[in-house]
Scaffold this motif. Structure first.
Motif, PDB file in Angstrom:
ATOM      1  N   ASN A  75     -17.019 -11.291   6.620  1.00  0.00           N
ATOM      2  CA  ASN A  75     -15.753 -10.671   7.005  1.00  0.00           C
ATOM      3  C   ASN A  75     -15.753  -9.187   6.676  1.00  0.00           C
ATOM      4  OD1 ASN A  75     -14.679 -13.771   6.289  1.00  0.00           O
ATOM      5  ND2 ASN A  75     -13.801 -12.788   8.077  1.00  0.00           N
ATOM      6  N   ASP A  76     -14.969  -8.459   7.454  1.00  0.00           N
ATOM      7  CA  ASP A  76     -14.867  -7.018   7.267  1.00  0.00           C
ATOM      8  C   ASP A  76     -13.882  -6.737   6.131  1.00  0.00           C
ATOM      9  OD1 ASP A  76     -14.666  -4.307   7.499  1.00  0.00           O
ATOM     10  OD2 ASP A  76     -14.543  -4.332   9.696  1.00  0.00           O
ATOM     11  N   ILE A  77     -14.340  -5.935   5.185  1.00  0.00           N
ATOM     12  CA  ILE A  77     -13.483  -5.610   4.041  1.00  0.00           C
ATOM     13  C   ILE A  77     -12.220  -4.874   4.510  1.00  0.00           C
ATOM     14  CG2 ILE A  77     -14.625  -3.428   3.474  1.00  0.00           C
ATOM     15  CD1 ILE A  77     -14.377  -4.379   0.497  1.00  0.00           C
ATOM     16  N   ALA A  78     -12.304  -4.233   5.686  1.00  0.00           N
ATOM     17  CA  ALA A  78     -11.124  -3.536   6.232  1.00  0.00           C
ATOM     18  C   ALA A  78      -9.985  -4.527   6.504  1.00  0.00           C
ATOM     19  CB  ALA A  78     -11.497  -2.794   7.511  1.00  0.00           C
ATOM     20  N   LEU A  79     -10.339  -5.774   6.773  1.00  0.00           N
ATOM     21  CA  LEU A  79      -9.322  -6.793   7.014  1.00  0.00           C
ATOM     22  C   LEU A  79      -8.560  -7.107   5.720  1.00  0.00           C
ATOM     23  CD1 LEU A  79      -8.375  -8.633   9.341  1.00  0.00           C
ATOM     24  CD2 LEU A  79      -9.982 -10.347   8.485  1.00  0.00           C
ATOM     25  N   LEU A  80      -9.322  -7.186   4.622  1.00  0.00           N
ATOM     26  CA  LEU A  80      -8.689  -7.389   3.323  1.00  0.00           C
ATOM     27  C   LEU A  80      -7.776  -6.208   3.001  1.00  0.00           C
ATOM     28  CD1 LEU A  80      -8.384  -8.745   0.529  1.00  0.00           C
ATOM     29  CD2 LEU A  80     -10.518  -7.653  -0.157  1.00  0.00           C
ATOM     30  N   GLU A  81      -8.281  -4.998   3.253  1.00  0.00           N
ATOM     31  CA  GLU A  81      -7.475  -3.810   2.964  1.00  0.00           C
ATOM     32  C   GLU A  81      -6.211  -3.764   3.819  1.00  0.00           C
ATOM     33  OE1 GLU A  81     -11.247  -1.070   1.501  1.00  0.00           O
ATOM     34  OE2 GLU A  81     -10.524  -0.869   3.555  1.00  0.00           O
ATOM     35  N   SER A  82      -6.305  -4.256   5.040  1.00  0.00           N
ATOM     36  CA  SER A  82      -5.091  -4.195   5.851  1.00  0.00           C
ATOM     37  C   SER A  82      -4.072  -5.236   5.372  1.00  0.00           C
ATOM     38  CB  SER A  82      -5.410  -4.268   7.342  1.00  0.00           C
ATOM     39  OG  SER A  82      -5.522  -5.592   7.748  1.00  0.00           O
ATOM     40  N   SER A  83      -4.535  -6.359   4.823  1.00  0.00           N
ATOM     41  CA  SER A  83      -3.588  -7.308   4.206  1.00  0.00           C
ATOM     42  C   SER A  83      -2.892  -6.658   3.015  1.00  0.00           C
ATOM     43  CB  SER A  83      -4.304  -8.566   3.703  1.00  0.00           C
ATOM     44  OG  SER A  83      -4.949  -9.231   4.740  1.00  0.00           O
ATOM     45  N   VAL A  84      -3.660  -5.867   2.270  1.00  0.00           N
ATOM     46  CA  VAL A  84      -3.095  -5.185   1.100  1.00  0.00           C
ATOM     47  C   VAL A  84      -2.030  -4.173   1.537  1.00  0.00           C
ATOM     48  CG1 VAL A  84      -3.656  -3.569  -0.777  1.00  0.00           C
ATOM     49  CG2 VAL A  84      -5.167  -5.524  -0.305  1.00  0.00           C
ATOM     50  N   ARG A  85      -2.367  -3.390   2.568  1.00  0.00           N
ATOM     51  CA  ARG A  85      -1.405  -2.385   3.071  1.00  0.00           C
ATOM     52  C   ARG A  85      -0.122  -3.029   3.557  1.00  0.00           C
ATOM     53  NH1 ARG A  85      -5.815  -0.372   5.895  1.00  0.00           N
ATOM     54  NH2 ARG A  85      -6.752   1.257   4.639  1.00  0.00           N
ATOM     55  N   GLU A  86      -0.279  -4.160   4.229  1.00  0.00           N
ATOM     56  CA  GLU A  86       0.889  -4.803   4.802  1.00  0.00           C
ATOM     57  C   GLU A  86       1.900  -5.195   3.719  1.00  0.00           C
ATOM     58  OE1 GLU A  86       1.412  -8.673   7.565  1.00  0.00           O
ATOM     59  OE2 GLU A  86      -0.358  -7.436   7.914  1.00  0.00           O
ATOM     60  N   VAL A  87       1.400  -5.777   2.629  1.00  0.00           N
ATOM     61  CA  VAL A  87       2.301  -6.184   1.545  1.00  0.00           C
ATOM     62  C   VAL A  87       2.860  -4.951   0.828  1.00  0.00           C
ATOM     63  CG1 VAL A  87       2.431  -7.401  -0.662  1.00  0.00           C
ATOM     64  CG2 VAL A  87       1.128  -8.386   1.229  1.00  0.00           C
ATOM     65  N   LEU A  88       2.001  -3.974   0.585  1.00  0.00           N
ATOM     66  CA  LEU A  88       2.469  -2.800  -0.167  1.00  0.00           C
ATOM     67  C   LEU A  88       3.431  -1.952   0.654  1.00  0.00           C
ATOM     68  CD1 LEU A  88      -0.783  -1.786  -2.075  1.00  0.00           C
ATOM     69  CD2 LEU A  88       1.259  -2.923  -2.978  1.00  0.00           C
ATOM     70  N   ASN A  89       3.216  -1.874   1.951  1.00  0.00           N
ATOM     71  CA  ASN A  89       4.150  -1.123   2.782  1.00  0.00           C
ATOM     72  C   ASN A  89       5.553  -1.723   2.665  1.00  0.00           C
ATOM     73  OD1 ASN A  89       5.045   0.729   4.864  1.00  0.00           O
ATOM     74  ND2 ASN A  89       5.147  -1.085   6.177  1.00  0.00           N
ATOM     75  N   ARG A  90       5.596  -3.054   2.564  1.00  0.00           N
ATOM     76  CA  ARG A  90       6.883  -3.733   2.455  1.00  0.00           C
ATOM     77  C   ARG A  90       7.500  -3.547   1.061  1.00  0.00           C
ATOM     78  NH1 ARG A  90       6.093  -9.780   2.162  1.00  0.00           N
ATOM     79  NH2 ARG A  90       5.933  -9.127  -0.006  1.00  0.00           N
ATOM     80  N   ASP A  91       6.648  -3.569   0.025  1.00  0.00           N
ATOM     81  CA  ASP A  91       7.163  -3.683  -1.348  1.00  0.00           C
ATOM     82  C   ASP A  91       7.105  -2.417  -2.198  1.00  0.00           C
ATOM     83  OD1 ASP A  91       7.608  -6.308  -0.786  1.00  0.00           O
ATOM     84  OD2 ASP A  91       5.911  -7.085  -1.947  1.00  0.00           O
ATOM     85  N   ALA A  92       6.186  -1.500  -1.901  1.00  0.00           N
ATOM     86  CA  ALA A  92       5.958  -0.409  -2.865  1.00  0.00           C
ATOM     87  C   ALA A  92       7.054   0.646  -2.796  1.00  0.00           C
ATOM     88  CB  ALA A  92       4.598   0.232  -2.587  1.00  0.00           C
ATOM     89  N   LYS A  93       7.484   1.094  -3.965  1.00  0.00           N
ATOM     90  CA  LYS A  93       8.440   2.200  -4.022  1.00  0.00           C
ATOM     91  C   LYS A  93       7.718   3.502  -3.708  1.00  0.00           C
ATOM     92  CE  LYS A  93      11.298  -0.007  -7.509  1.00  0.00           C
ATOM     93  NZ  LYS A  93      11.654  -0.003  -8.939  1.00  0.00           N
ATOM     94  N   ARG A  94       8.442   4.411  -3.060  1.00  0.00           N
ATOM     95  CA  ARG A  94       7.847   5.684  -2.666  1.00  0.00           C
ATOM     96  C   ARG A  94       8.136   6.778  -3.688  1.00  0.00           C
ATOM     97  NH1 ARG A  94       7.161   1.449   0.862  1.00  0.00           N
ATOM     98  NH2 ARG A  94       6.710   2.143   2.980  1.00  0.00           N
ATOM     99  N   TYR A  95       7.129   7.600  -3.918  1.00  0.00           N
ATOM    100  CA  TYR A  95       7.266   8.754  -4.816  1.00  0.00           C
ATOM    101  C   TYR A  95       6.450   9.895  -4.237  1.00  0.00           C
ATOM    102  CZ  TYR A  95       8.921   5.322  -8.221  1.00  0.00           C
ATOM    103  OH  TYR A  95       9.620   4.322  -8.845  1.00  0.00           O
ATOM    104  N   MET A  96       6.690  11.108  -4.783  1.00  0.00           N
ATOM    105  CA  MET A  96       5.855  12.234  -4.376  1.00  0.00           C
ATOM    106  C   MET A  96       4.888  12.566  -5.508  1.00  0.00           C
ATOM    107  SD  MET A  96       8.128  14.695  -1.957  1.00  0.00           S
ATOM    108  CE  MET A  96       9.590  14.972  -2.955  1.00  0.00           C
ATOM    109  N   ALA A  97       3.668  12.858  -5.137  1.00  0.00           N
ATOM    110  CA  ALA A  97       2.635  13.214  -6.107  1.00  0.00           C
ATOM    111  C   ALA A  97       1.692  14.196  -5.437  1.00  0.00           C
ATOM    112  CB  ALA A  97       1.875  11.971  -6.538  1.00  0.00           C
TER     113      ALA A  97
END
Ligand code: ATP
Ligand code: MG
Length: 558
Positions: free
Chosen positions: A323-345
């Motif tokens: 499997n392509d590791i990019a698929l795992l990373e896109s699963s990670v992005r999907e959850v974090l896009n929904r849940d992660a709080k935004r900040y500036m850095a």
């Protein structure tokens, strides 16, 4: 309990459905059987999601059983980490925690049973002699000179092996099956060997240890496991497991079903190799955020939910694949896009001075915490005369398509103001020290001004006197090539020399002071970042979990 047909059901769930429909079983018992000789990796997660997932869906149960038959490689550290990782993935074995070592007495009794039936014998050959006598796929094996020992002599010798009378490796107990069997696993496999080692649970009680193959299937039978799910490499061990079930008074008869293991590109998954990365210092430990271990990806900031959804996406089949590791990373992005709080850095800061902004003034602007979750509302971000922006957001001599900050150009500072760059201050070597800028009070909150003026770019910023200093660890793939295990070379030759870059002077929005270890947030425009356990009172450390987009594919021209 749900057995309703669903179009996405894999072949294993279909078999289970059938077994329940025909009444072969009235419940489902699975197990996850790790050897406690290393930390769990993402491949194990596939098996965990399958076994524990089935138990959840079918109202059955899933046992956690440690297959601890190899005292020289096992350790309680591994037992503890495995339990922690399974819990973190969101699964629980309830009261069903077992150890194969709990069955050592039973297995010994069953070895005696086989001896008495004339189906096992003590072999005094050296391991080289045994290997030579085994033959190969083209050649049948040859019988050991000890194969026809009388039962009494076998019983006596096996007893004395147990009592520690003989040296490590001097004798073994073998099943007496068929030295010409087309399946090499059936050519009188070893059942017991002498090992002089302290076991992490049974101490020095045993001088002989059962082989994995003599332990695994019978342990399943003792636990009344209905479906023994394992990876494809055990397919040609199945006849042997069945032989044991046929020839021993086992209390139940599990059915073994094989599925293909998870492989990921840019990744090695064998525990032996992962151990080598740790012991030879190529990574900081089993939980180094570049490792494919569950503890590594947890520390990196991958959510457990993303692992579960990735495992669901790839599904269960019998086909070998990578499997392509990019698929795992896109699963990670999907959850974090929904849940992660935004900040500036700002990771690579350059100073901006707003010359027309009062020296001691501080304003607070409202910024949305998470646009995907409006109920969280807004946070207050301080703005002042001196700020940091990302070095890459400024160009002194920009090409036509560059819409961010440049001399004479205006951009929006997110949620704050339109800012125009008037002057670039440099040191004697021509390095930029700071940008002198002016703000337009009519654009407060980042609004367009009444004159209808527009800007094309919005950039992030951090107020200099309020900024939190931080270390940020940027990770890239641990291996630079897709198949580090392929070819003749050493997998270590494929290590990516740039897999870790440490930024020691990042500047963060002050609200990040409340971020907790293990929390993953979004740094706006940059990606997702997780608070590392190395963080101290006076210095927070972030790990880059994953970028906002798959920049790797683009950068490598794929
Ligand atoms: P490794 O080959 O990495 O050393 P292993 O198979 O020896 O792993 P075990 O502790 O025996 O490790 O694995 C426990 C369970 O996890 C087994 O049922 C095994 O089949 C399963 N498993 C291990 N690796 C994978 C994988 N890559 N994909 C799916 N299941 C796996
Ligand atoms: Mg194994």
């Amino acid at each position: 309990m749900s057995t309703a047909a669903s179009p996405s059901k894999d072949f294993i769930r279909e078999i289970i459905d059938q077994d329940l429909t025909t009444g072969k079983h009235d419940g489902t018992v699975t197990r996850f059987p790790p050897e406690p000789n290393g930390y769990l990796h993402i491949g194990h997660a596939k098996s965990i999601c399958l076994n524990f997932g089935i138990a959840q869906e079918y109202g059955g149960r899933c046992h956690l059983r440690f297959d601890d038959t190899n005292p020289t490689k096992e350790d309680v550290e591994y037992v503890d980490s495995i339990k922690e990782d399974i819990h973190w993935l969101g699964f629980d074995w309830g009261d069903h925690l077992y150890f194969a070592s709990d069955y050592f007495d039973k297995l010994y009794e069953w070895a005696l049973h086989l001896i008495k039936e004339g189906k096992a014998y003590v072999d005094d050959q050296s391991s080289e002699e045994m290997r030579a006598g085994r033959g190969d796929l083209q050649t049948p094996g040859t019988d050991s000179p000890f194969r026809d020992r009388p039962v009494e002599e076998n019983l006596d010798l096996f007893q004395r092996m147990k009592e520690g009378e003989f040296e490590d490796g001097s004798r073994v107990l073998r099943a007496r099956i068929d030295m010409a069997h087309p399946n090499l696993n059936m050519r009188d496999p070893v059942l017991y060997r002498i090992v002089d080692a302290v076991h992490h649970r049974t101490g020095d009680a045993w001088k002989i240890y059962p082989m994995y193959d003599f332990t695994h299937g019978q342990s399943d039978a003792l636990e009344y496991v209905t479906h023994s799910l394992c990876t494809l490499e055990f397919e040609n061990h199945r006849p042997l497991y069945d032989w044991f079930l046929d020839n021993l008074p086992v209390p139940s008869r599990p059915r073994q079903i094989e599925f293909s293991r998870l492989n990921l590109n840019y990744t090695v998954m064998s525990k032996r190799k992962l151990l080598q990365l740790v012991t030879d210092g190529y990574v900081s430990g089993w939980d180094d955020p570049r490792m494919p271990t569950i503890s590594g990806i947890r520390r990196r900031g991958y959510p457990a939910e993303a692992i579960r959804s990735f495992c669901k996406t790839i599904g269960i089949t019998k086909f070998k694949s990578t499997n392509d590791i990019a698929l795992l990373e896109s699963s990670v992005r999907e959850v974090l896009n929904r849940d992660a709080k935004r900040y500036m850095a700002v990771l690579d800061p350059i100073k901006v001075v707003i010359t027309n902004y009062p020296v001691d003034q501080v304003e607070e602007f409202d910024a949305v915490i998470n646009p995907e979750d409006p109920e969280l509302g807004t946070r207050k971000v301080p703005f002042s005369r001196e700020l940091y922006i990302e070095r890459a957001d400024f160009m002194e001599d920009p090409p036509k398509k560059f819409f961010r900050l440049a001399p004479g150009k205006e951009v929006r500072f997110r949620c704050a103001y339109f800012i125009r760059c008037d002057e670039v201050i440099k040191d004697d070597d021509g390095e930029i020290l700071e940008l002198r800028c002016t703000f337009d009070p009519e654009t407060r909150g980042g609004e367009n001004p009444p004159d209808g003026r527009k800007v094309k770019a919005t950039i992030h910023w951090v107020s200099a006197p309020h900024a939190l200093d931080a270390e940020v660890r940027l990770y890239d793939r641990l291996f630079a090539t897709e198949d580090p295990d392929g070819g003749d070379g050493d997998f270590l030759d494929h290590l990516n020399p740039d897999s870790l870059e440490i930024i020691s002077n990042a500047k963060l929005e002050p609200n990040l002071a409340s971020a907790e270890t293990g929390e993953t947030v979004q740094f706006e425009r940059l990606g997702y970042f997780a608070v590392d356990p190395d963080s101290k009172e006076d210095g927070i450390v972030f790990n880059r979990t994953v970028g906002l987009r798959d920049s790797w594919a683009k950068a490598k021209g794929k």
